[in-house]
Write a protein that holds these residues in place. Structure first.
Motif, mmCIF file in Angstrom:
data_model
loop_
_atom_site.group_PDB
_atom_site.id
_atom_site.type_symbol
_atom_site.label_atom_id
_atom_site.label_comp_id
_atom_site.label_asym_id
_atom_site.label_seq_id
_atom_site.Cartn_x
_atom_site.Cartn_y
_atom_site.Cartn_z
ATOM 1 N N GLU A 49 0.829 -1.204 0.000
ATOM 2 C CA GLU A 49 0.000 0.000 0.000
ATOM 3 C C GLU A 49 0.869 1.263 0.000
ATOM 4 O O GLU A 49 0.556 2.237 -0.703
ATOM 5 N N LEU A 50 1.930 1.242 0.776
ATOM 6 C CA LEU A 50 2.841 2.390 0.791
ATOM 7 C C LEU A 50 3.468 2.599 -0.581
ATOM 8 O O LEU A 50 3.546 3.733 -1.076
ATOM 9 N N ASN A 51 3.901 1.513 -1.212
ATOM 10 C CA ASN A 51 4.503 1.625 -2.541
ATOM 11 C C ASN A 51 3.501 2.143 -3.568
ATOM 12 O O ASN A 51 3.853 2.934 -4.447
ATOM 13 N N GLU A 52 2.231 1.723 -3.452
ATOM 14 C CA GLU A 52 1.192 2.230 -4.353
ATOM 15 C C GLU A 52 1.009 3.729 -4.180
ATOM 16 O O GLU A 52 0.870 4.464 -5.157
ATOM 17 N N ARG A 53 1.001 4.173 -2.932
ATOM 18 C CA ARG A 53 0.856 5.610 -2.669
ATOM 19 C C ARG A 53 2.041 6.390 -3.226
ATOM 20 O O ARG A 53 1.871 7.477 -3.784
ATOM 21 N N ILE A 54 3.225 5.847 -3.060
ATOM 22 C CA ILE A 54 4.420 6.500 -3.591
ATOM 23 C C ILE A 54 4.332 6.606 -5.105
ATOM 24 O O ILE A 54 4.573 7.673 -5.690
ATOM 25 N N SER A 55 3.959 5.519 -5.765
ATOM 26 C CA SER A 55 3.842 5.514 -7.231
ATOM 27 C C SER A 55 2.805 6.524 -7.699
ATOM 28 O O SER A 55 3.041 7.281 -8.649
ATOM 29 N N LYS A 56 1.663 6.561 -7.022
ATOM 30 C CA LYS A 56 0.621 7.512 -7.408
ATOM 31 C C LYS A 56 1.109 8.942 -7.212
ATOM 32 O O LYS A 56 0.884 9.808 -8.071
ATOM 33 N N PHE A 61 2.924 14.007 -9.570
ATOM 34 C CA PHE A 61 3.943 15.038 -9.707
ATOM 35 C C PHE A 61 4.378 15.177 -11.162
ATOM 36 O O PHE A 61 4.463 16.290 -11.697
ATOM 37 N N GLU A 62 4.619 14.059 -11.832
ATOM 38 C CA GLU A 62 5.033 14.086 -13.231
ATOM 39 C C GLU A 62 3.952 14.698 -14.126
ATOM 40 O O GLU A 62 4.249 15.360 -15.116
ATOM 41 N N ASN A 63 2.685 14.489 -13.757
ATOM 42 C CA ASN A 63 1.569 15.021 -14.542
ATOM 43 C C ASN A 63 1.090 16.381 -14.029
ATOM 44 O O ASN A 63 -0.005 16.830 -14.380
ATOM 45 N N LYS A 64 1.926 16.994 -13.202
ATOM 46 C CA LYS A 64 1.656 18.332 -12.655
ATOM 47 C C LYS A 64 0.321 18.412 -11.900
ATOM 48 O O LYS A 64 -0.369 19.424 -11.926
ATOM 49 N N LYS A 65 -0.035 17.336 -11.221
ATOM 50 C CA LYS A 65 -1.241 17.316 -10.392
ATOM 51 C C LYS A 65 -0.844 17.582 -8.942
ATOM 52 O O LYS A 65 -0.882 16.696 -8.084
ATOM 53 N N PHE A 66 -0.430 18.803 -8.675
ATOM 54 C CA PHE A 66 -0.044 19.180 -7.322
ATOM 55 C C PHE A 66 -0.180 20.678 -7.170
ATOM 56 O O PHE A 66 -0.346 21.398 -8.155
ATOM 57 N N LYS A 67 -0.142 21.140 -5.939
ATOM 58 C CA LYS A 67 -0.160 22.565 -5.640
ATOM 59 C C LYS A 67 1.140 22.915 -4.928
ATOM 60 O O LYS A 67 1.645 22.137 -4.131
#
Length: 78
Positions: A49-56, A61-67
Motif C-alpha cells: 500500500e505504501l509503494n502504491e501511494r508512492i507511485s501515485k 507530480f510528473e503530470n503536474k497534479k499538485f499545488k
C-alpha cells in the motif's frame, strides 16, 4: 516533570473540585480530546500500500497534479 507525574497531579487537583459546572466542562473537554486522538491515529499500511501511494504521488507530480506551498498558503491564509 514526566507525563505520569503530570497526570497524578492533575487527578489530585481534579478530585478537589467542588463545582459541578467545572466538572461538566472537564467531561466535555475529555470527550473532545478522545475524539481528536481517535482521528489522529494513523492507519497501518502494508509495504504494498505504501509503494502504491508512492507511485501515485510520483505520477501526480510528473503530470503536474499538485499545488505549490505558495498556492496552498495563499488559498488558506485569507
Amino acid at each position: 516533570m514526566d507525563i505520569q507525574s503530570r497526570k497524578l497531579e492533575f487527578i489530585q487537583d481534579f478530585l478537589k473540585l467542588q463545582s459541578e459546572e467545572v466538572i461538566a466542562q472537564f467531561e466535555k473537554l475529555l470527550k473532545k480530546a478522545k475524539n481528536i486522538e481517535e482521528e489522529n491515529k494513523l492507519e497501518k499500511l502494508t509495504i504494498e500500500e505504501l509503494n502504491e501511494r508512492i507511485s501515485k504521488s510520483e505520477d501526480d507530480f510528473e503530470n503536474k497534479k499538485f499545488k505549490t506551498t505558495f498556492e496552498l498558503l495563499s488559498k488558506y491564509s485569507n
